[in-house]
Write a protein that holds these residues in place. Sequence first.
Motif, PDB file in Angstrom:
ATOM      1  N   ASP A 209      -2.245  -7.348  -2.789  1.00 31.08           N
ATOM      2  CA  ASP A 209      -1.883  -6.000  -3.219  1.00 31.08           C
ATOM      3  C   ASP A 209      -1.423  -6.067  -4.667  1.00 31.08           C
ATOM      4  N   PRO A 210      -2.286  -5.684  -5.617  1.00 27.92           N
ATOM      5  CA  PRO A 210      -1.918  -5.773  -7.040  1.00 27.92           C
ATOM      6  C   PRO A 210      -0.702  -4.941  -7.402  1.00 27.92           C
ATOM      7  N   ARG A 211      -0.346  -3.970  -6.571  1.00 29.15           N
ATOM      8  CA  ARG A 211       0.784  -3.089  -6.874  1.00 29.15           C
ATOM      9  C   ARG A 211       2.103  -3.619  -6.326  1.00 29.15           C
ATOM     10  N   ALA A 212       2.079  -4.700  -5.562  1.00 25.42           N
ATOM     11  CA  ALA A 212       3.300  -5.199  -4.914  1.00 25.42           C
ATOM     12  C   ALA A 212       4.309  -5.681  -5.953  1.00 25.42           C
ATOM     13  N   SER A 213       5.555  -5.272  -5.779  1.00 29.41           N
ATOM     14  CA  SER A 213       6.631  -5.745  -6.649  1.00 29.41           C
ATOM     15  C   SER A 213       7.301  -6.946  -5.997  1.00 29.41           C
ATOM     16  N   ARG A 214       8.175  -7.603  -6.721  1.00 25.51           N
ATOM     17  CA  ARG A 214       8.901  -8.729  -6.150  1.00 25.51           C
ATOM     18  C   ARG A 214       9.926  -8.225  -5.152  1.00 25.51           C
ATOM     19  N   GLY A 215      10.117  -8.959  -4.100  1.00 23.18           N
ATOM     20  CA  GLY A 215      11.061  -8.576  -3.072  1.00 23.18           C
ATOM     21  C   GLY A 215      12.368  -9.337  -3.195  1.00 23.18           C
ATOM     22  N   ARG A 216      13.122  -9.346  -2.105  1.00 21.20           N
ATOM     23  CA  ARG A 216      14.398 -10.061  -2.076  1.00 21.20           C
ATOM     24  C   ARG A 216      14.485 -10.807  -0.753  1.00 21.20           C
ATOM     25  N   VAL A 217      14.619 -12.121  -0.816  1.00 24.41           N
ATOM     26  CA  VAL A 217      14.749 -12.936   0.391  1.00 24.41           C
ATOM     27  C   VAL A 217      16.185 -12.839   0.871  1.00 24.41           C
ATOM     28  N   ALA A 218      16.375 -12.137   1.980  1.00 25.18           N
ATOM     29  CA  ALA A 218      17.685 -11.961   2.590  1.00 25.18           C
ATOM     30  C   ALA A 218      17.444 -11.603   4.055  1.00 25.18           C
TER      31      ALA A 218
END
Length: 316
Positions: A209-218
Motif C-alpha cells: 500500500d503506497p499510501r501506508a504511513s508508519r505505525g506504532r508498535v505497542a
Amino acid sequence: MGVEGIQGLHHVTALAGDPRGNLGFYREVLGLRLVKRTVNFDDPGAYHLYYGDALGRPGTLLTFFLWPGGTRGRVGAGQVMALALTIPEASIGYWQERLQAYGVVVERIAPRFQEEEVVLGFRDPDGLALELATHPRAGERPGWPDGPVPPAHAIRGLHAVTLLETVAELTLRFLIEEMGFRVERAEGDRIRLKIGPGGPGAWVDLHVDPRASRGRVAVGTVHHVAWRVRDVAEQQAWRARLQARGFHVTPVMDRKYFRSIYFREPGGVLFEIATDPPGFTVDEPPERLGTGLMLPDWLEPQRGEIERALPPLEGS
C-alpha cells in the motif's frame, strides 16, 4: 546459499494489555494451550505468555509480552498487519458461531487465492488483527486435543503473517535472495511467498500500500516474527551470512526454550531466527506445561521480587 534453509514460522510475538483478558481469550475462546508462563527476559517486570499446541511445537506458537495499561499501537508500513492461524476446511461455520457467541465481532469472511482458503477476520481484546484460514493441508498438524474446542475444529498452528509495506521491491528481493523464499502466487495487492516445504506455517504474504504511513508498535500489534532453524550451528551460519550482507544482527540470545538472533528486514519488520530445540519441556513435564511461573536460572535469585510485581493470573 551456504547455509541450511529456514523451515517456516517458529513463533509470532505480539503486545497485549490486560493479562487475564489475554489468557481468557487465547485459552478459553480460541482454545490454545498455555504452554509457558514466564517473564520478558529483557524486562522481567512483564509477563511473557506462550500459547500453542499440546507441546508448544515450533510453528504453533503465539506469544505475548503483557503491558497492563500500555499505549494502544497503530499498524502501519513496516509492520505485521494480520496474523493467520490454520483451521480445518469444514470448521469455518463452527468458528463463526463460536466467536459470535463470545461477543467477538467477525469483520469478514472472504475467499483468498481462487477460494483455496477461506479467511475469517476478527480482532482480539487489544485490537490485534487475527485471521482463521482454512486449508486442505490443515489436517497434517494436530491441534490441542484437551482444550475447550473439539479436536476436529481445533486451531492447527500458525498459517501465515501479512507484512504491510509501501513498496514491494526491497522486502521481496531480501526474502527471495537472502532468506530463500519463493513466490508462490499473487492476487491483487497481495504476494504470497513460501519457505522450506511451503504450506500452512511456512508462508509470508506481502500487502503493498503506497499510501501506508508508519505505525506504532505497542499494545495490539505484533512485535516480531520468528523463523525456524534446526539448531544453533544453523543459526550461527545465518548470523554470519546476514552480517556479511550488511545487516545489523544481535548476538545469540538464550531464551531458555530456544536460542534467538534478531534483525530488521529492509521494510522495517523485526525478524528473529530461532532454534527448534530445546523446547518447553526443559523445566516442566508435558502434563504440567503452563502451570507455574518459570524463570531462567539468572532470574531465579529475583523470583520473590518478580512475583510480587506481577499482576495475578487466573489459576495462579
